[in-house]
Write a protein that holds these residues in place. Structure first.
Motif, PDB file in Angstrom:
ATOM      1  N   PRO A   4       9.236 -31.115 -11.928  1.00  0.00           N
ATOM      2  CA  PRO A   4       9.190 -30.556 -10.572  1.00  0.00           C
ATOM      3  C   PRO A   4       7.942 -29.699 -10.368  1.00  0.00           C
ATOM      4  N   TRP A   5       7.535 -29.597  -9.118  1.00  0.00           N
ATOM      5  CA  TRP A   5       6.515 -28.642  -8.741  1.00  0.00           C
ATOM      6  C   TRP A   5       7.159 -27.253  -8.742  1.00  0.00           C
ATOM      7  N   LEU A   6       6.352 -26.226  -8.880  1.00  0.00           N
ATOM      8  CA  LEU A   6       6.865 -24.863  -8.980  1.00  0.00           C
ATOM      9  C   LEU A   6       6.360 -24.034  -7.813  1.00  0.00           C
ATOM     10  N   LEU A   7       7.288 -23.365  -7.128  1.00  0.00           N
ATOM     11  CA  LEU A   7       6.921 -22.446  -6.051  1.00  0.00           C
ATOM     12  C   LEU A   7       7.166 -21.032  -6.552  1.00  0.00           C
ATOM     13  N   TYR A   8       6.098 -20.320  -6.895  1.00  0.00           N
ATOM     14  CA  TYR A   8       6.211 -18.932  -7.331  1.00  0.00           C
ATOM     15  C   TYR A   8       6.381 -18.062  -6.086  1.00  0.00           C
ATOM     16  N   ALA A   9       7.425 -17.221  -6.091  1.00  0.00           N
ATOM     17  CA  ALA A   9       7.751 -16.493  -4.867  1.00  0.00           C
ATOM     18  C   ALA A   9       8.519 -15.216  -5.153  1.00  0.00           C
ATOM     19  N   TYR A  10       8.344 -14.234  -4.266  1.00  0.00           N
ATOM     20  CA  TYR A  10       9.275 -13.125  -4.106  1.00  0.00           C
ATOM     21  C   TYR A  10      10.180 -13.574  -2.952  1.00  0.00           C
ATOM     22  N   PRO A  11      11.348 -14.116  -3.215  1.00  0.00           N
ATOM     23  CA  PRO A  11      12.086 -14.849  -2.185  1.00  0.00           C
ATOM     24  C   PRO A  11      12.445 -14.058  -0.929  1.00  0.00           C
ATOM     25  N   TRP A  12      12.575 -12.715  -1.014  1.00  0.00           N
ATOM     26  CA  TRP A  12      13.002 -11.973   0.179  1.00  0.00           C
ATOM     27  C   TRP A  12      11.833 -11.617   1.089  1.00  0.00           C
ATOM     28  N   GLN A  13      10.622 -11.717   0.598  1.00  0.00           N
ATOM     29  CA  GLN A  13       9.477 -11.270   1.379  1.00  0.00           C
ATOM     30  C   GLN A  13       9.024 -12.345   2.366  1.00  0.00           C
ATOM     31  N   PRO A  14       8.293 -11.942   3.412  1.00  0.00           N
ATOM     32  CA  PRO A  14       8.114 -12.821   4.570  1.00  0.00           C
ATOM     33  C   PRO A  14       7.398 -14.136   4.311  1.00  0.00           C
ATOM     34  N   PHE A  15       6.270 -14.121   3.620  1.00  0.00           N
ATOM     35  CA  PHE A  15       5.502 -15.351   3.477  1.00  0.00           C
ATOM     36  C   PHE A  15       6.176 -16.357   2.545  1.00  0.00           C
ATOM     37  N   PRO A  16       6.719 -15.931   1.388  1.00  0.00           N
ATOM     38  CA  PRO A  16       7.485 -16.894   0.584  1.00  0.00           C
ATOM     39  C   PRO A  16       8.714 -17.418   1.322  1.00  0.00           C
ATOM     40  N   ARG A  17       9.351 -16.549   2.118  1.00  0.00           N
ATOM     41  CA  ARG A  17      10.583 -16.968   2.801  1.00  0.00           C
ATOM     42  C   ARG A  17      10.318 -18.119   3.776  1.00  0.00           C
ATOM     43  N   ARG A  18       9.159 -18.127   4.391  1.00  0.00           N
ATOM     44  CA  ARG A  18       8.817 -19.258   5.265  1.00  0.00           C
ATOM     45  C   ARG A  18       8.972 -20.576   4.502  1.00  0.00           C
ATOM     46  N   VAL A  19       8.408 -20.616   3.308  1.00  0.00           N
ATOM     47  CA  VAL A  19       8.393 -21.863   2.545  1.00  0.00           C
ATOM     48  C   VAL A  19       9.796 -22.211   2.055  1.00  0.00           C
ATOM     49  N   ILE A  20      10.579 -21.206   1.690  1.00  0.00           N
ATOM     50  CA  ILE A  20      11.948 -21.463   1.237  1.00  0.00           C
ATOM     51  C   ILE A  20      12.779 -22.046   2.382  1.00  0.00           C
ATOM     52  N   ILE A  21      12.627 -21.500   3.584  1.00  0.00           N
ATOM     53  CA  ILE A  21      13.311 -22.072   4.751  1.00  0.00           C
ATOM     54  C   ILE A  21      12.844 -23.506   4.970  1.00  0.00           C
ATOM     55  N   TYR A  22      11.551 -23.719   4.819  1.00  0.00           N
ATOM     56  CA  TYR A  22      11.000 -25.069   5.005  1.00  0.00           C
ATOM     57  C   TYR A  22      11.629 -26.053   4.017  1.00  0.00           C
ATOM     58  N   LEU A  23      11.726 -25.683   2.753  1.00  0.00           N
ATOM     59  CA  LEU A  23      12.307 -26.575   1.740  1.00  0.00           C
ATOM     60  C   LEU A  23      13.730 -26.973   2.117  1.00  0.00           C
ATOM     61  N   ARG A  24      14.496 -26.011   2.635  1.00  0.00           N
ATOM     62  CA  ARG A  24      15.883 -26.313   3.027  1.00  0.00           C
ATOM     63  C   ARG A  24      15.918 -27.221   4.252  1.00  0.00           C
ATOM     64  N   GLU A  25      15.040 -26.965   5.190  1.00  0.00           N
ATOM     65  CA  GLU A  25      15.024 -27.783   6.406  1.00  0.00           C
ATOM     66  C   GLU A  25      14.660 -29.233   6.098  1.00  0.00           C
ATOM     67  N   ARG A  26      13.799 -29.442   5.111  1.00  0.00           N
ATOM     68  CA  ARG A  26      13.379 -30.806   4.777  1.00  0.00           C
ATOM     69  C   ARG A  26      14.228 -31.416   3.666  1.00  0.00           C
ATOM     70  N   ASN A  27      15.251 -30.678   3.225  1.00  0.00           N
ATOM     71  CA  ASN A  27      16.144 -31.175   2.166  1.00  0.00           C
ATOM     72  C   ASN A  27      15.361 -31.534   0.905  1.00  0.00           C
ATOM     73  N   ILE A  28      14.400 -30.681   0.561  1.00  0.00           N
ATOM     74  CA  ILE A  28      13.618 -30.868  -0.660  1.00  0.00           C
ATOM     75  C   ILE A  28      14.346 -30.146  -1.793  1.00  0.00           C
ATOM     76  N   LEU A  29      14.896 -30.891  -2.717  1.00  0.00           N
ATOM     77  CA  LEU A  29      15.740 -30.343  -3.762  1.00  0.00           C
ATOM     78  C   LEU A  29      14.913 -29.659  -4.844  1.00  0.00           C
ATOM     79  N   SER A  30      15.578 -28.863  -5.678  1.00  0.00           N
ATOM     80  CA  SER A  30      14.892 -28.147  -6.743  1.00  0.00           C
ATOM     81  C   SER A  30      14.343 -29.090  -7.797  1.00  0.00           C
ATOM     82  N   SER A  31      14.851 -30.315  -7.852  1.00  0.00           N
ATOM     83  CA  SER A  31      14.300 -31.301  -8.782  1.00  0.00           C
ATOM     84  C   SER A  31      12.908 -31.750  -8.361  1.00  0.00           C
ATOM     85  N   LEU A  32      12.559 -31.495  -7.089  1.00  0.00           N
ATOM     86  CA  LEU A  32      11.223 -31.797  -6.589  1.00  0.00           C
ATOM     87  C   LEU A  32      10.351 -30.552  -6.557  1.00  0.00           C
ATOM     88  N   VAL A  33      10.881 -29.466  -5.981  1.00  0.00           N
ATOM     89  CA  VAL A  33      10.158 -28.184  -5.938  1.00  0.00           C
ATOM     90  C   VAL A  33      11.137 -27.100  -6.380  1.00  0.00           C
TER      91      VAL A  33
END
Length: 308
Positions: A4-33
């Protein structure tokens, strides 16, 4: 992908949270990212065991293993900045590349797009012109939305306990520029006939009966909409300020002009996006800030949010 690709993030902070919401919206599983929850700087900025160390730079950072990498700390290709990461992943979803779930068609905003004068009557040409204009409109909204989060930093720096110095008058001045941006987006919604109705997350039963009862089909959101929601989500959940609320009064803006401070379309947008599963914060995944930080972030100097 073998790893899998790795997304390094502080999950609660604003800029990483954008990408985490995006992953859920596109149904990109943790096996991919896979989201790698790096501990906040105050706690050492540590990377969990089993992952390569956090790359240099501010988060989020997308780490893509090279073809020759085994994923155990070998070479990576890095993409930094939240919007760039989402746009790269969006291209992968548009094409179904790298095993990502393929979108049925490139997503567009639910807006009214009129034809450009002077275009030919050929159908292909008109469709191409419409696509180009929709892309331009998405860029407009994305630029306005990303500016909101950027402008929040001086407000919290000078006005809250999370900042480095208390200068309430400076915080209030910067708030005026943020509200100007909110009014610009409200006006953009109006001018482009933006329709947020499809944002509400209907139940499976609602969707199943939509043909008979006029129920609303679910739709995928665009990157610009995610960035706009993230601003309202961050200021409300972390700083205790609902920026969709307005005085409804005629006020003086930063240029000395009288404007009506009212954001009914933004309020509706925020409320409907909140119904989506992607909007939920999960404490066990590090998406909720420490209670001590919340106390600091919600410790505001008096008078900053009062309308004149």
């Amino acid at each position: 992908m073998s790893t899998p690709w790795l997304l390094y993030a502080y999950p609660w902070q604003p800029f990483p949270r954008r990408v985490i919401i995006y992953l859920r919206e596109r149904n990109i599983l943790s096996s991919l990212v896979t989201v790698v929850h790096v501990s906040d700087v105050q706690f050492g900025g540590k990377t969990p065991a089993g992952f390569p160390p956090k790359p240099p730079g501010s988060l989020p950072i997308l780490a893509i293993p090279n073809a020759s990498s085994s994923g155990d700390g070998g070479d990576f290709i890095y993409i930094k900045q939240s919007i760039s990461i989402m746009e790269f992943l969006e291209e992968a979803c548009n094409t179904g590349r790298y095993g990502f779930p393929k979108l049925p068609h490139p997503l567009t905003l639910p807006i009214t797009v009129n034809g450009i004068p002077g275009s030919t009557a050929e159908e292909d040409d008109k469709q191409a012109a419409s696509r180009a204009l929709r892309l331009a409109r998405h860029s407009e909204l994305l630029s306005l939305a990303s500016g909101l989060t950027d402008s929040w930093n001086p407000i919290r720096t000078f006005g809250s306990g999370a900042g480095t110095m208390r200068i309430p008058v400076a915080a209030k001045e910067m708030l005026g520029w943020t509200r100007r941006n909110l009014l610009a987006i409200e006006k953009w919604f109006e001018e482009n006939g933006y329709d947020s109705a499809g944002l509400r997350w209907a139940s499976d039963d609602d969707i199943g009966s939509s043909a008979e009862q006029g129920g609303q089909e679910r739709r995928q959101v665009t990157i610009a909409e995610i960035v706009l929601f993230q601003f309202f989500d961050f200021t409300k959940d972390c700083y205790g300020i609902d920026m969709t609320l307005s005085s409804g009064k005629t006020v003086t803006d930063v240029y000395g002009r009288e404007v009506l401070e009212s954001y009914p379309r933004l309020k509706k947008f925020y409320e409907q996006f909140l119904t989506r599963p992607s909007a939920k914060r999960h404490a066990d995944l590090g998406e909720v800030p420490h209670e001590g930080w919340v106390r600091s972030m919600t410790d505001w100097s008096e008078g900053i949010f009062d309308s004149e």
